[in-house]
Enzyme design. Structure first.
Site, PDB file in Angstrom:
ATOM      1  CG  HIS A 169      -2.041  -1.035   1.036  1.00  0.00           C
ATOM      2  ND1 HIS A 169      -3.084  -1.164   1.928  1.00  0.00           N
ATOM      3  CD2 HIS A 169      -2.258  -1.985   0.083  1.00  0.00           C
ATOM      4  CE1 HIS A 169      -3.877  -2.139   1.542  1.00  0.00           C
ATOM      5  NE2 HIS A 169      -3.388  -2.657   0.424  1.00  0.00           N
ATOM      6  CB  SER A 202      -2.409  -2.983  -6.511  1.00  0.00           C
ATOM      7  OG  SER A 202      -2.863  -3.227  -5.207  1.00  0.00           O
ATOM      8  CE  LYS A 237     -12.378  -8.592 -11.669  1.00  0.00           C
ATOM      9  NZ  LYS A 237     -11.900  -7.608 -12.645  1.00  0.00           N
ATOM     10  CG  ASP A 238     -10.872  -9.760  -4.146  1.00  0.00           C
ATOM     11  OD1 ASP A 238     -10.610  -9.792  -5.366  1.00  0.00           O
ATOM     12  OD2 ASP A 238     -10.119  -9.221  -3.312  1.00  0.00           O
ATOM     13  CD  GLU A 253       1.452 -33.823   2.777  1.00  0.00           C
ATOM     14  OE1 GLU A 253       0.404 -33.291   3.164  1.00  0.00           O
ATOM     15  OE2 GLU A 253       1.477 -34.962   2.236  1.00  0.00           O
TER      16      GLU A 253
END
Length: 453
Positions: free
Chosen positions: A268, A272, A294-295, A338
């Site tokens: 920030h 972005s 949107k997210d 894993e």
């Protein structure tokens, strides 16, 4: 201000009055969907602004609302500035939603981990039984355990997509070097946390995975054996190892949460990046409600896939040998970590020398940390870099190939394929990234000279 109801549009106007050159700024304020014009001129280096009475009243109303708003109070202003009214480039696509998804995964892991720790017994004789007790006897314990185990896999999926999005769109380039470097540190902390967490169920793969990975420290010259014994808390993986791994596994997620806050603060500071890779300071909209909704689409899609694995395929992403209690006297035929460790594990295995393998793992993270500083391209986004675009997709295929190789036995042709894939991984970061920017600059200048000739 930014938004739809309240926004500001500024235009430079030029005029000549009485043989004097005067620059004007015509500013259109749209407040509550009403257009109000304001003219400012810079004659004689003095700013003269003409306010209409409607403008004064509207500004006064906005200031009053700002003072009385709950969101502007000290306790909530930080959240409001960084999560609600945070100015976001208007052209962000769905790939940018994986950052918030990673935060949701971290919260899920911390919450389920805290409740699991209430019923887990950290002792080599009781650890495996306590996990079975959680699964069979604790109310909702099976759900907590499956959410935590599958949540780790989905956390890595989200973070890997988030990283590859950053690689494709050049989000690591200046001035966001700190954002990228903190992200790499978070990834390293995640890998350590997941590894020591995988040891806690104390199954066969837990025990032997811990034995193999921790013994890598013995490759360090002079002090290697001492470091290994210090990690084990003795001369082998035993109760002391399990105790310290459990305490560190409980601690590290909170360190990751703190590093995530640093990651957000660094992001920030400059704002972005965006798919075009250009400066978007003049075309931003608030995060809420536009990018929140949107997210939200991504969150719902994630919840569906996550739920399918938790409820229908909870053991697909795990290893069946880990349902066998740890037995130091019986070594599994094929020890594999894993799935989210497999690419790094394949690079480790591709070098016959133990110290060389450890150095290669270190070089992976050094390459990632150095990426912003060896990037030489004048263009961020791969949308406008056709050569890098092809190299990027080759890197993605290379990482998938390394993941496949990591689960195969150490024999031909898997060894050779792993070595070739490892070479391309390092060539991409240490050769292609520094040189490609210079090549692109020469091609651009050559095309410009050719067009003007």
């Amino acid at each position: 201000n930014v938004g739809i109801k309240n926004r500001c549009l500024a235009t430079w106007l030029y005029s000549i009055e009485k043989n004097k050159q005067i620059w004007y700024i015509k500013t259109i304020y749209i407040i509550n969907n009403k257009e109000i014009q304001m003219f400012s001129n810079f004659s004689n280096r003095k700013l003269t602004t003409v306010f209409s009475s409607e403008m004064k009243n509207s500004v006064h109303t906005q200031v009053s609302k700002r003072r009385t708003s709950i969101a502007k109070q000290p306790l909530l202003s930080l959240v409001n500035d960084h999560l609600i009214e945070y100015p976001t480039p208007s052209n962000l696509n769905y790939w940018w939603g994986f950052g918030s998804l990673a935060g949701i995964c971290l919260v899920i892991q911390i919450l389920t981990g805290i409740f699991l720790a209430m019923h887990y017994t950290c002792h080599v004789d009781l650890a495996f039984s306590s996990v079975e007790h959680i699964m069979r006897d604790v109310e909702g314990g099976w759900l907590l355990r499956y959410m935590h185990a599958n949540g780790a896999s989905f956390f890595f999926i989200v973070v890997y997509v988030h990283m590859f999005r950053g690689l494709y769109y050049g989000s690591y380039a200046s001035p966001r070097e700190l954002v990228w470097c903190v992200g790499v540190i978070i990834l390293l902390l995640m890998i350590i946390t997941a590894f020591i967490g995988y040891v806690l169920p104390w199954g066969q793969m837990s025990f032997w995975g811990a034995t193999v990975i921790t013994s890598l420290a013995s490759a360090i010259p002079v002090v290697g054996d001492d470091i290994t014994h210090w990690l084990w808390g003795g001369f082998s993986v035993d109760n002391a190892t399990l105790n310290r791994f459990f305490s560190l596994h409980y601690l590290f997620p909170f360190i990751i949460a703190g590093a995530t806050l640093v990651h957000l603060a660094a992001l920030h500071q400059y704002g972005s990046n965006n798919p075009l890779g250009c400066l978007a300071t003049v075309d931003k909209i608030p995060f809420y409600p536009y990018f929140y909704t949107k997210d939200l689409v991504g969150w719902v899609a994630f919840a569906i896939f996550y739920s399918v694995f938790v409820y229908f395929y909870p053991n697909t992403l795990g290893h069946p040998d880990n349902y066998i209690p740890a037995n130091p006297m019986s070594t599994p035929a094929h020890i594999v970590p894993e799935w989210y460790f497999l690419p790094v594990y394949a690079i480790l295995r591709s070098i016959p020398n133990k110290l060389g393998g450890v150095a290669a793992i270190g070089l992976v993270f050094v390459s990632l940390l150095a990426l912003p500083f060896i990037h030489t391209s004048q263009i961020r986004s791969s949308s406008f870099r056709p050569i890098h675009q092809k190299l990027f997709w080759l890197l993605l295929a290379d990482c998938l190939l390394l993941g496949w190789i990591g689960q195969k036995p150490v024999e031909d042709p898997y060894v050779l394929i792993g070595q070739l894939a490892s070479v391309y991984f390092f060539v991409y970061f240490l050769v292609f990234i520094p040189l490609l920017g210079k090549l692109e600059a020469k091609l651009i200048h050559y095309s410009t000279k050719k067009a003007t000739a």
